[in-house]
Each structure stands twice: as C-alpha cells, then as structure tokens.
Design an enzyme around this catalytic site. Sequence first.
Site, mmCIF file in Angstrom:
data_model
loop_
_atom_site.group_PDB
_atom_site.id
_atom_site.type_symbol
_atom_site.label_atom_id
_atom_site.label_comp_id
_atom_site.label_asym_id
_atom_site.label_seq_id
_atom_site.Cartn_x
_atom_site.Cartn_y
_atom_site.Cartn_z
ATOM 1 N N GLY A 1 46.776 103.650 6.924
ATOM 2 C CA GLY A 1 46.425 102.954 6.408
ATOM 3 C C GLY A 1 47.031 101.279 5.754
ATOM 4 N N LYS B 1 38.026 110.713 8.822
ATOM 5 C CA LYS B 1 38.643 111.035 7.372
ATOM 6 C C LYS B 1 37.175 110.903 6.910
ATOM 7 C CE LYS B 1 42.213 108.128 7.038
ATOM 8 N NZ LYS B 1 43.368 108.059 6.573
ATOM 9 N N GLU C 1 53.773 111.812 9.962
ATOM 10 C CA GLU C 1 52.814 111.017 8.747
ATOM 11 C C GLU C 1 54.022 111.101 7.838
ATOM 12 O OE1 GLU C 1 48.588 110.919 10.191
ATOM 13 O OE2 GLU C 1 48.327 111.792 8.388
ATOM 14 N N SER D 1 49.010 104.033 10.711
ATOM 15 C CA SER D 1 48.607 102.776 11.738
ATOM 16 C C SER D 1 48.466 102.676 12.733
ATOM 17 C CB SER D 1 49.339 101.769 10.415
ATOM 18 O OG SER D 1 49.550 101.357 8.848
ATOM 19 N N HIS E 1 46.454 117.017 5.538
ATOM 20 C CA HIS E 1 46.887 115.670 5.688
ATOM 21 C C HIS E 1 47.872 114.765 4.124
ATOM 22 C CE1 HIS E 1 46.312 111.546 5.655
ATOM 23 N NE2 HIS E 1 45.650 111.827 7.155
ATOM 24 N N ASN F 1 40.895 110.490 13.115
ATOM 25 C CA ASN F 1 40.213 111.132 11.743
ATOM 26 C C ASN F 1 40.017 110.219 11.366
ATOM 27 O OD1 ASN F 1 40.514 113.148 9.397
ATOM 28 N ND2 ASN F 1 42.382 111.635 8.758
HETATM 29 C C1 PEP Z 1 45.357 108.944 9.003
HETATM 30 O O1 PEP Z 1 44.477 108.977 8.729
HETATM 31 O O2 PEP Z 1 45.989 110.434 9.611
HETATM 32 C C2 PEP Z 1 46.555 108.137 9.593
HETATM 33 C C3 PEP Z 1 47.353 108.030 10.043
HETATM 34 O O3 PEP Z 1 45.834 107.018 9.139
HETATM 35 P P1 PEP Z 1 45.660 105.288 9.704
HETATM 36 O O4 PEP Z 1 45.752 105.406 11.081
HETATM 37 O O5 PEP Z 1 44.740 104.414 9.318
HETATM 38 O O6 PEP Z 1 47.565 105.377 9.350
#
Ligand code: PEP
Length: 254
Positions: free
Chosen positions: A176, A12, A170, A216, A99, A10
């Site tokens: 993040g 973003k 998630e 993460s 998300h 992703n």
């Molecule tokens: C995400 O954007 O769905 C995500 C899990 O980000 P990160 O891996 O940076 O935590």
Amino acid sequence: MSRSVLIAANWKLNPNTLKGSQELASGVSEGIKDKKSSKVEVAFCVPAIYLQAIESIIAKSPIKLGGQNLYFEEKGAFTGEISAPMLTDIGAKYVVLGHSERRTLFAETDELISKKAQVSLKHNLIPIVCVGETLEQREKNETDSVIISQLNKSLKSVETNGDNLVIAYEPVWAIGTGKTCSSEEANRVCGLIRQGLAKLYSKEIAEKVLILYGGSVKSNTIKEQMQQSEIDGALVGGASLIVDEFVQLVLNAG
Ligand code: PEP
C-alpha cells in the site's frame, strides 16, 4: 516445471457498500471474460459479509472466491468469528492467512497462523499464507532469517501435497506504499521460500506450491514480475479495487 498463475485480489475492508462490491466483481468479471489467459486463475478475497453476494456473481465464471481470514475452531462460542467449514460451504476455494495487517494490527502469531492453516486444509480450503519483513528488518539484513522463521513456524504441523498451499511474499514496506520490491529481489526471496519449502516437505512438493509476490503490484509492474522464474502470481490490494486497472493487470499477467 511450469506452474499455473494465480492473481488474488485482496479487497481488505472495501468497498463499503454491497452495491459497490457487486459492481467491482461484475466489472472485473465482464472485463476479463474470454480475454484472460487460461493459465491465469483469478480469485476475489472479499470481506466475509459479501461472500455470498460475490459468489452468485462469479458462479458461472472461472473466477474463484476467497476469504480474508478465519478462526481455527470449527464451531462454538466464538462471537464475531467465521470458520473454515463456513467458508467452504459458501463456495470459497482460498483463504488469506497471516497477512501483515493481521499480524501487526491484530497481533496474529505464526503459531496462530499454523492452526488456521491446518483447519483450512482439513476443510479443503487452500491457505494463502503471507510472509514478509518490515523495513527495519530489511535494513538490518534480517530479511532471509525473518522469512524462513515465519515460513517454518506458520507451516508447523501443516501437511500439504503442494497443490493445496499458496505462499505470498509480501514485504511489509511495499504494501500500500507504492514502493515495489525490485523484481529480481522479489524473485530471490521467492526462491528462498521455495528452498525452505523443499526442506520442510520435499523438492517435488516445493516445486508445486504457488508463490505469489504482493506489494503495490499494478498493471504496469506485473509483466516484469511474471517473467521471474520463482514468482507464480500476485496478491493485489489497492489495484484490485479499480475495475479497469485490475482487468488490465490480469490481462498483462498471462
Ligand atoms: C495486500 O493487501 O496484500 C497488498 C499487497 O496491498 P497493495 O497491493 O495495496 O500493496
């Protein structure tokens, strides 16, 4: 049942140049070529403006394309939006829906996500429907009820055979932040999601749905995460923007 593995990047709102996005896609594509396990599918969920450019880079590779959002109407006066048929036409296989950044920053509700999931499936796009609790909800012991509520409402009126639906668990506090949910706890919640899917659809369908963990995920966490029985892959933000790190993550997932 042995399910396949999906590692979905992703991106973003990154990278901020076309050249940067092309370098990222071609770097990863080259890095995993002939090395990744055939069981692992990789998808790049990219900003809409880069879809076409990235599609031409990955066209001859097994990497799949995904959008990060869509609007539930198929066409019309909806300035600034993109539709499911547009994503399908450009070659996308997946679309990330619900998300937590969209839920919190853009006020998306479960009801809206359900409409988006319905139109995705109508146009042969596989929705990656995200669910997850906040830190406050976790600390109040509300994790399970929040997840089941998001699942039930986001999938209301959504029909699936199990092959055309992906769920991403998630935990919002792990996105993040560098804080990963322990693999055991992520597995427990993914199992809860599968039970929820069995109630909504059937056990057979629930067994087919890929359930990803996101929050993460890094090249040095993925092996343990993939050893869990209910985790079928990962939705990866930050680590998907660094060529060597993402290549290693994909290779470690297989
Ligand atoms: C995400 O954007 O769905 C995500 C899990 O980000 P990160 O891996 O940076 O935590």
